[in-house]
Design a protein around this motif. Structure first.
Motif, PDB file in Angstrom:
ATOM      1  N   ASP A  69      49.655  86.187  20.115  1.00  0.00           N
ATOM      2  CA  ASP A  69      49.320  86.219  21.534  1.00  0.00           C
ATOM      3  C   ASP A  69      48.879  87.622  21.898  1.00  0.00           C
ATOM      4  O   ASP A  69      49.204  88.582  21.210  1.00  0.00           O
ATOM      5  CB  ASP A  69      50.552  85.864  22.382  1.00  0.00           C
ATOM      6  N   CYS A  70      48.148  87.718  22.993  1.00  0.00           N
ATOM      7  CA  CYS A  70      47.755  89.044  23.454  1.00  0.00           C
ATOM      8  C   CYS A  70      48.490  89.344  24.743  1.00  0.00           C
ATOM      9  O   CYS A  70      48.502  88.526  25.668  1.00  0.00           O
ATOM     10  CB  CYS A  70      46.247  89.096  23.685  1.00  0.00           C
ATOM     11  N   TYR A  71      49.142  90.512  24.783  1.00  0.00           N
ATOM     12  CA  TYR A  71      49.931  90.855  25.960  1.00  0.00           C
ATOM     13  C   TYR A  71      49.386  92.088  26.671  1.00  0.00           C
ATOM     14  O   TYR A  71      49.965  92.564  27.617  1.00  0.00           O
ATOM     15  CB  TYR A  71      51.383  91.142  25.556  1.00  0.00           C
ATOM     16  N   LEU A  72      48.295  92.623  26.173  1.00  0.00           N
ATOM     17  CA  LEU A  72      47.877  93.940  26.630  1.00  0.00           C
ATOM     18  C   LEU A  72      46.876  93.894  27.779  1.00  0.00           C
ATOM     19  O   LEU A  72      46.195  92.900  28.012  1.00  0.00           O
ATOM     20  CB  LEU A  72      47.236  94.710  25.472  1.00  0.00           C
ATOM     21  N   LEU A  87      54.505  92.857  27.456  1.00  0.00           N
ATOM     22  CA  LEU A  87      54.959  92.646  26.081  1.00  0.00           C
ATOM     23  C   LEU A  87      56.439  92.263  26.111  1.00  0.00           C
ATOM     24  O   LEU A  87      57.261  93.056  26.577  1.00  0.00           O
ATOM     25  CB  LEU A  87      54.749  93.944  25.286  1.00  0.00           C
ATOM     26  N   PRO A  88      56.814  91.086  25.648  1.00  0.00           N
ATOM     27  CA  PRO A  88      58.214  90.661  25.730  1.00  0.00           C
ATOM     28  C   PRO A  88      59.042  91.299  24.620  1.00  0.00           C
ATOM     29  O   PRO A  88      58.497  92.064  23.807  1.00  0.00           O
ATOM     30  CB  PRO A  88      58.128  89.148  25.537  1.00  0.00           C
ATOM     31  N   ASN A  89      60.304  90.959  24.551  1.00  0.00           N
ATOM     32  CA  ASN A  89      61.084  91.484  23.434  1.00  0.00           C
ATOM     33  C   ASN A  89      60.758  90.685  22.184  1.00  0.00           C
ATOM     34  O   ASN A  89      60.092  89.659  22.234  1.00  0.00           O
ATOM     35  CB  ASN A  89      62.585  91.484  23.753  1.00  0.00           C
ATOM     36  N   ALA A  90      61.266  91.196  21.063  1.00  0.00           N
ATOM     37  CA  ALA A  90      60.794  90.719  19.764  1.00  0.00           C
ATOM     38  C   ALA A  90      60.951  89.209  19.594  1.00  0.00           C
ATOM     39  O   ALA A  90      60.084  88.553  19.018  1.00  0.00           O
ATOM     40  CB  ALA A  90      61.536  91.452  18.655  1.00  0.00           C
ATOM     41  N   ASP A  91      62.043  88.653  20.126  1.00  0.00           N
ATOM     42  CA  ASP A  91      62.288  87.227  19.893  1.00  0.00           C
ATOM     43  C   ASP A  91      61.232  86.351  20.565  1.00  0.00           C
ATOM     44  O   ASP A  91      60.854  85.297  20.056  1.00  0.00           O
ATOM     45  CB  ASP A  91      63.672  86.844  20.425  1.00  0.00           C
ATOM     46  N   LEU A 104      55.450  96.891  19.991  1.00  0.00           N
ATOM     47  CA  LEU A 104      56.668  96.093  20.019  1.00  0.00           C
ATOM     48  C   LEU A 104      57.797  96.814  19.288  1.00  0.00           C
ATOM     49  O   LEU A 104      58.920  96.911  19.788  1.00  0.00           O
ATOM     50  CB  LEU A 104      56.402  94.727  19.372  1.00  0.00           C
ATOM     51  N   MET A 119      58.198  87.324  21.365  1.00  0.00           N
ATOM     52  CA  MET A 119      56.828  87.796  21.181  1.00  0.00           C
ATOM     53  C   MET A 119      56.146  87.049  20.040  1.00  0.00           C
ATOM     54  O   MET A 119      56.660  86.972  18.928  1.00  0.00           O
ATOM     55  CB  MET A 119      56.863  89.295  20.875  1.00  0.00           C
ATOM     56  N   ASN A 120      55.009  86.454  20.366  1.00  0.00           N
ATOM     57  CA  ASN A 120      54.212  85.805  19.336  1.00  0.00           C
ATOM     58  C   ASN A 120      53.116  86.778  18.916  1.00  0.00           C
ATOM     59  O   ASN A 120      52.296  87.169  19.733  1.00  0.00           O
ATOM     60  CB  ASN A 120      53.609  84.527  19.899  1.00  0.00           C
ATOM     61  N   PRO A 121      53.128  87.172  17.657  1.00  0.00           N
ATOM     62  CA  PRO A 121      52.177  88.212  17.231  1.00  0.00           C
ATOM     63  C   PRO A 121      50.724  87.809  17.425  1.00  0.00           C
ATOM     64  O   PRO A 121      49.847  88.665  17.420  1.00  0.00           O
ATOM     65  CB  PRO A 121      52.482  88.386  15.746  1.00  0.00           C
ATOM     66  N   GLN A 175      49.651  95.827  18.976  1.00  0.00           N
ATOM     67  CA  GLN A 175      50.774  95.222  19.696  1.00  0.00           C
ATOM     68  C   GLN A 175      52.061  95.276  18.879  1.00  0.00           C
ATOM     69  O   GLN A 175      53.131  95.468  19.419  1.00  0.00           O
ATOM     70  CB  GLN A 175      50.457  93.748  20.012  1.00  0.00           C
ATOM     71  N   ILE A 176      51.918  95.083  17.565  1.00  0.00           N
ATOM     72  CA  ILE A 176      53.096  95.126  16.704  1.00  0.00           C
ATOM     73  C   ILE A 176      53.715  96.529  16.773  1.00  0.00           C
ATOM     74  O   ILE A 176      54.929  96.689  16.912  1.00  0.00           O
ATOM     75  CB  ILE A 176      52.720  94.773  15.245  1.00  0.00           C
ATOM     76  N   CYS A 201      51.337  97.685  28.710  1.00  0.00           N
ATOM     77  CA  CYS A 201      52.000  96.742  27.818  1.00  0.00           C
ATOM     78  C   CYS A 201      53.270  96.221  28.463  1.00  0.00           C
ATOM     79  O   CYS A 201      54.202  95.826  27.781  1.00  0.00           O
ATOM     80  CB  CYS A 201      52.275  97.366  26.455  1.00  0.00           C
ATOM     81  N   LYS A 242      55.414  91.530  11.652  1.00  0.00           N
ATOM     82  CA  LYS A 242      56.422  91.554  12.709  1.00  0.00           C
ATOM     83  C   LYS A 242      57.788  91.224  12.109  1.00  0.00           C
ATOM     84  O   LYS A 242      58.768  91.926  12.327  1.00  0.00           O
ATOM     85  CB  LYS A 242      56.061  90.541  13.801  1.00  0.00           C
ATOM     86  N   GLU A 301      61.309  97.913  20.787  1.00  0.00           N
ATOM     87  CA  GLU A 301      62.562  97.369  20.241  1.00  0.00           C
ATOM     88  C   GLU A 301      63.477  98.500  19.784  1.00  0.00           C
ATOM     89  O   GLU A 301      64.686  98.462  20.007  1.00  0.00           O
ATOM     90  CB  GLU A 301      62.253  96.426  19.084  1.00  0.00           C
ATOM     91  N   ALA A 303      49.715  89.989  11.242  1.00  0.00           N
ATOM     92  CA  ALA A 303      50.635  90.259  12.347  1.00  0.00           C
ATOM     93  C   ALA A 303      51.962  89.518  12.208  1.00  0.00           C
ATOM     94  O   ALA A 303      53.033  90.116  12.375  1.00  0.00           O
ATOM     95  CB  ALA A 303      49.961  89.918  13.675  1.00  0.00           C
ATOM     96  N   VAL A 304      51.909  88.227  11.874  1.00  0.00           N
ATOM     97  CA  VAL A 304      53.140  87.438  11.836  1.00  0.00           C
ATOM     98  C   VAL A 304      54.085  87.978  10.766  1.00  0.00           C
ATOM     99  O   VAL A 304      55.268  88.237  11.035  1.00  0.00           O
ATOM    100  CB  VAL A 304      52.809  85.953  11.565  1.00  0.00           C
ATOM    101  N   MET A 360      60.747  93.966  11.850  1.00  0.00           N
ATOM    102  CA  MET A 360      61.940  93.707  12.656  1.00  0.00           C
ATOM    103  C   MET A 360      63.183  93.673  11.757  1.00  0.00           C
ATOM    104  O   MET A 360      64.234  94.189  12.118  1.00  0.00           O
ATOM    105  CB  MET A 360      61.807  92.388  13.425  1.00  0.00           C
TER     106      MET A 360
END
Lengths: 109, 734
Positions: free
Chosen positions: B218-221, B208-212, A59, B214-216, A55-56, B205, A26, A63, A22-23, A30
């Motif tokens: 973390d779970c946001y769902l 789910l925050p914006n890309a900056d 996201l 967002m920690n991949p 989630q990716i 979702c 992303k 975006e 994931a890291v 991006m």
């Protein structure tokens, strides 16, 4: 790198789409998103996808919308399709989920 | 997805549950079944099934499902829990336990052989369940098919079984850490799907925050789910059991339960959206939603205008005739149940043994360091420093005792396991034996408990196998046909004594003596106490069927027993009465890590005697010296006291000091005087094992480090006592 640039506007995710990737994914996606106004992301090679992977995708979709980029996910692998269907997200990612007809969909401009 | 992190918890939980099942089943067999017991059994099977599903252990799920099915039928009272069914259920529990072992060892799918065994059991299960034979056989076939994930769904026919009354609404929003904790929400969804048919699902979702940001990892769902299922609320909740604490979970039961919907809407900010989702999921009709909101608004208005009485929402909707009173009562009961479970959960929790060991390790070092500080303080002569150190030492002792207490477990669980051994072995050999357990609440160190399991099994098996006679022989001897085996435990002088007693024929001492002489273990004219004679059965390969018929097989494994007990610094004594039975006493130290010691000096060396074994101390007088020389014993208030001169025993060459002391130590029922130079007081002793090359030295049980950094040996009192007794016996004999 789990991301392979097939052509200028086409990326292929290779391997799994899980919390382990994931890291890196992303960051890579991006970066690609910032660079190109139009992007096709090929998911045909995704073996396993979990919540982090999903989630990716969400996201990137978000975006792209907020930055006015045109992003499409194409050639969803069976694993991706299963998850999208289970979560009823097929419509959101539905650009090209044509079950069993990947190639036709992918070739379309 | 990595679920390894949660797997050990799952394995441990399953083992506990299986043990509960086994005990309850055995209890049923003895006392008959009652509804509570069957409930407990059902819940245990159910929890195992639920947890296994989360780990994708399809075979465990489908097998346990059938067990649960049988228990469900028992619960409904379709037929009684008789011996046949208990038997099958016990076998099934064993089988599940095997599967769990496999999961722990390999984490892989079971082999064809294992599955075949399971299928055989399923057939047996089907036979004792009330379902018509044909139906039962399909069930077995279905269960077998479920091995492949593709068909691993609990197929239920919606057309016949489901109506709108079974449409659930589930809202789950996962905690941020859920992925890092090794859980995959999608996996939970997959499992949820097995409990019924998901009619609609919406992935939320919005968090789910914006890309900056967002920690991949973390779970946001979150998911809003509409579902048709026959499962109970508890079953659905159990799906989320492993993430329960970290997620926001709402499960709304079928039918329009307005109050709960209102509460749900209250608690979530996105009420507008959720209203739409609720309707989309079909759990709430548009009329129902409107009505709920109208009622809520009215209630708000009533409270805002300061009306005399603010009615609780539940009461309100009942009065309005929207919901039946029973529904509200049921909702309240569910709520209460949840609270009760929380209370039970809080009373204890699991800690990994390695963490505990690490803590003990640190505390051991702390004890040594504190002794070092204490020594320096004394040498420095500052009374304030000494006082401060004394306070620290007291606290260290408290911490030490607290930490050791954490490792203490009751022996009852170990004992209870023998219910099964006794039942199986006695059934196998056609004896009727009743196991009586005393002292189950006696506590001892966890490491000791772990290591006595094996020796105890040997002793119990031998008692059943060879100690207790067959019913015919018993009746002929005028005893009840039922044999009795007693397991008991109690504390005695810093040790725990475990008793294994049978009321069988007793050991045949004449034969043991003969056999011992044949093998050269004892001389023909040697005087040996009965106890010593009995202990010969612990010699490797001592008895064989042809020579000692009464003891046939007692030699097998018995030397292992003694080796294990020796390794624990314990000892075994045997008391046997011909025709009345044999009692074995296992005396074991309470703990293996830190003890209260009594420090004594001989020449330059220092030795530690476990304080619990010290009976008294006194001066070594000139009369004593005289008596020791002539009678080879001391005089302790009129009784002869065997002694050990530590200086001679350890071959120390320093000149004796003018005033020596006697430390009277006790082991079992015997006392011995240890003659030493100096008494140096109490000392918290961290036991360090001796290197194996010192293993052959008798009289030393371990070593410890003193505050000065010097090493002191810990005396092995039982072996010193034995040494003194043997010497005394030899002298008497000559």
């Amino acid at each position: 790198m789990p991301l392979n640039r097939v052509s200028a506007s086409r990326l292929r995710v290779e391997g799994d789409l899980t919390i382990y990737e994931a890291v890196a994914l992303k960051a890579a996606l991006m970066a690609a998103l910032v660079d190109s106004p139009m992007l096709e992301i090929d998911l045909s090679d995704v073996g396993e996808i979990d919540t982090a992977g999903l989630q990716i995708l969400l996201l990137i979709k978000n975006e792209a919308e907020s930055r006015g980029r045109d992003i499409r996910f194409i050639q969803h692998s069976p694993a991706v399709r299963e998850v999208l269907e289970m979560c009823d997200l097929a419509a959101l990612f539905g650009d090209a989920i044509v079950i069993g007809r990947h190639d036709a969909a992918a070739e379309a401009p | 997805m990595n679920i390894d992190a949660a797997l050990p918890t799952f394995v441990a939980e399953c083992r506990d549950l299986l043990q509960v099942m086994e005990q309850e089943l055995l209890k049923c067999e003895q006392d008959g079944a009652d509804p509570d017991t069957i409930d407990t059994l059902f819940r245990a099977a159910h929890t195992i099934k639920g947890s296994a599903g989360m780990f994708g252990l399809d075979w465990v799920v489908s097998f346990t499902h059938e067990v649960e099915g049988l228990l469900q039928q028992l619960r409904e009272g379709l037929f009684p829990l008789d011996h046949g069914r208990i038997d099958v259920l016990l076998k099934a529990a064993d089988y599940i336990s095997n599967l769990i072992d496999l999961v722990e060892q390999e984490g892989e799918t079971p082999s064809a052989e294992v599955i075949a065994r399971g299928e055989a059991l399923l057939t047996q299960l089907a036979k004792v369940s009330s379902a018509p034979q044909s139906n039962a056989m399909t069930k077995v076939a279905a269960a077998a098919n479920k091995i492949t994930p593709a068909t691993a769904k609990l197929e239920r026919d919606p057309s016949t079984r489901f109506d709108s009354a079974h449409s659930w609404y589930i809202s789950v929003h996962f905690g941020r850490n859920v992925l890092r904790d090794g859980m995959d929400p999608l996996g939970l969804l997959r499992y949820l799907k097995r409990l019924g048919r998901i009619t609609a699902i919406a992935t939320v979702c919005s968090e789910l925050p914006n890309a900056d940001d967002m920690n991949p990892e973390d779970c946001y769902l979150g998911f809003e789910i509409g579902m048709e299922s026959e499962a109970t609320q508890m079953e659905l909740e159990a799906v989320f059991g492993f993430v329960r604490d970290s997620c926001r979970l709402r499960i709304l039961p079928p039918r329009n339960r307005l109050p709960e919907y209102i509460n749900h809407l209250d608690e979530l900010d996105e009420a507008d959206r959720l209203g739409a989702i609720l309707m989309h999921c079909g759990a709430l009709t548009s009329w129902g939603l409107k009505e709920a909101l109208r009622l809520q608004a009215e209630a708000d208005a009533a409270s805002a205008s300061g009306a005399a009485q603010h009615k609780p929402l539940g009461q309100l909707v009942v009065e309005e005739g929207l919901v039946h009173p029973e529904v509200v009562a049921a909702a309240l009961a569910t709520q209460r149940r949840g609270q009760e479970r929380k209370v039970a959960d809080a009373s204890s929790f699991r800690v990994s043994a390695t963490k505990l060991d690490a803590l003990i390790e640190i505390i051991s070092e702390l004890v040594i360091a504190s002794a070092g500080a204490d020594l320096l303080a004394r040498q420095g002569g500052s009374s304030e420093l000494q006082e401060a150190n004394a306070a620290v030492a007291r606290l260290v002792e408290g911490v030490r005792n607290g930490a050791l207490q954490l490792r203490m477990v009751q022996i009852g669980d170990t004992f209870k396991r023998f219910q099964r051994v006794v039942r199986d072995v006695s059934k196998e050999i056609g004896k009727e034996i009743e196991l009586v357990i005393h002292g189950a609440e006696t506590e001892l160190d966890k490491t000791v408990v772990e290591q006595i399991g094996d020796p105890l099994t040997h002793l119990v098996r031998n008692a059943i196998d060879h100690g207790i006679e067959s019913p015919e022989v018993r009746v002929a001897r005028g005893k009840p046909a039922h044999g009795r085996l007693i397991l008991d435990a109690f504390h005695d002088a810093g040790a725990i004594v475990i008793v294994v007693a049978d009321d069988g024929g007793g050991l045949d001492l004449t034969r043991i003596r003969k056999r011992g002489e044949e093998r050269g273990l004892i001389a023909r004219d040697q005087v040996v106490s009965d106890n010593e004679l009995c202990k010969l059965i612990f010699e490797p390969g001592f008895s064989t069927n042809d020579t000692v018929t009464n003891l046939s097989g007692r030699g097998v494994g018995m030397d292992v027993v003694r080796r294990n007990i020796d390794a624990l610094r314990g000892e075994i004594n045997i008391d046997t009465r011909p025709g009345e039975g044999t009692t074995m006493y296992l005396r074991l130290p309470l703990t293996l890590a830190i003890i209260d010691g009594f420090l004594v000096g001989v020449g330059d060396a220092q030795y530690v005697v476990p304080l619990d074994m010290v009976a008294e101390c006194r001066e070594f007088t000139s009369q004593d010296a005289e008596l020791a020389k002539t009678q080879n014993c001391l005089n302790l208030r009129g009784t002869a006291l065997p002694y050990v001169h530590l200086r001679d025993y350890f071959g120390r060459r320093e000149a004796p000091v003018r005033r020596q002391n006697v430390v009277v130590v006790r082991s079992g029922n015997r006392q011995v005087g240890l003659i030493v130079d100096r008494l140096m007081g109490q000392f918290q002793t961290v036991i360090k094992p001796l290197s194996p090359i010192f293993g052959s030295i008798r009289g030393v049980g371990g070593s410890t480090i003193l505050g000065s950094g010097k090493v002191a040996l810990i005396l092995d009192v039982p072996s010193l006592v034995q040494h003194a007794a043997a010497r005394e016996a030899a002298v008497v004999h000559h």
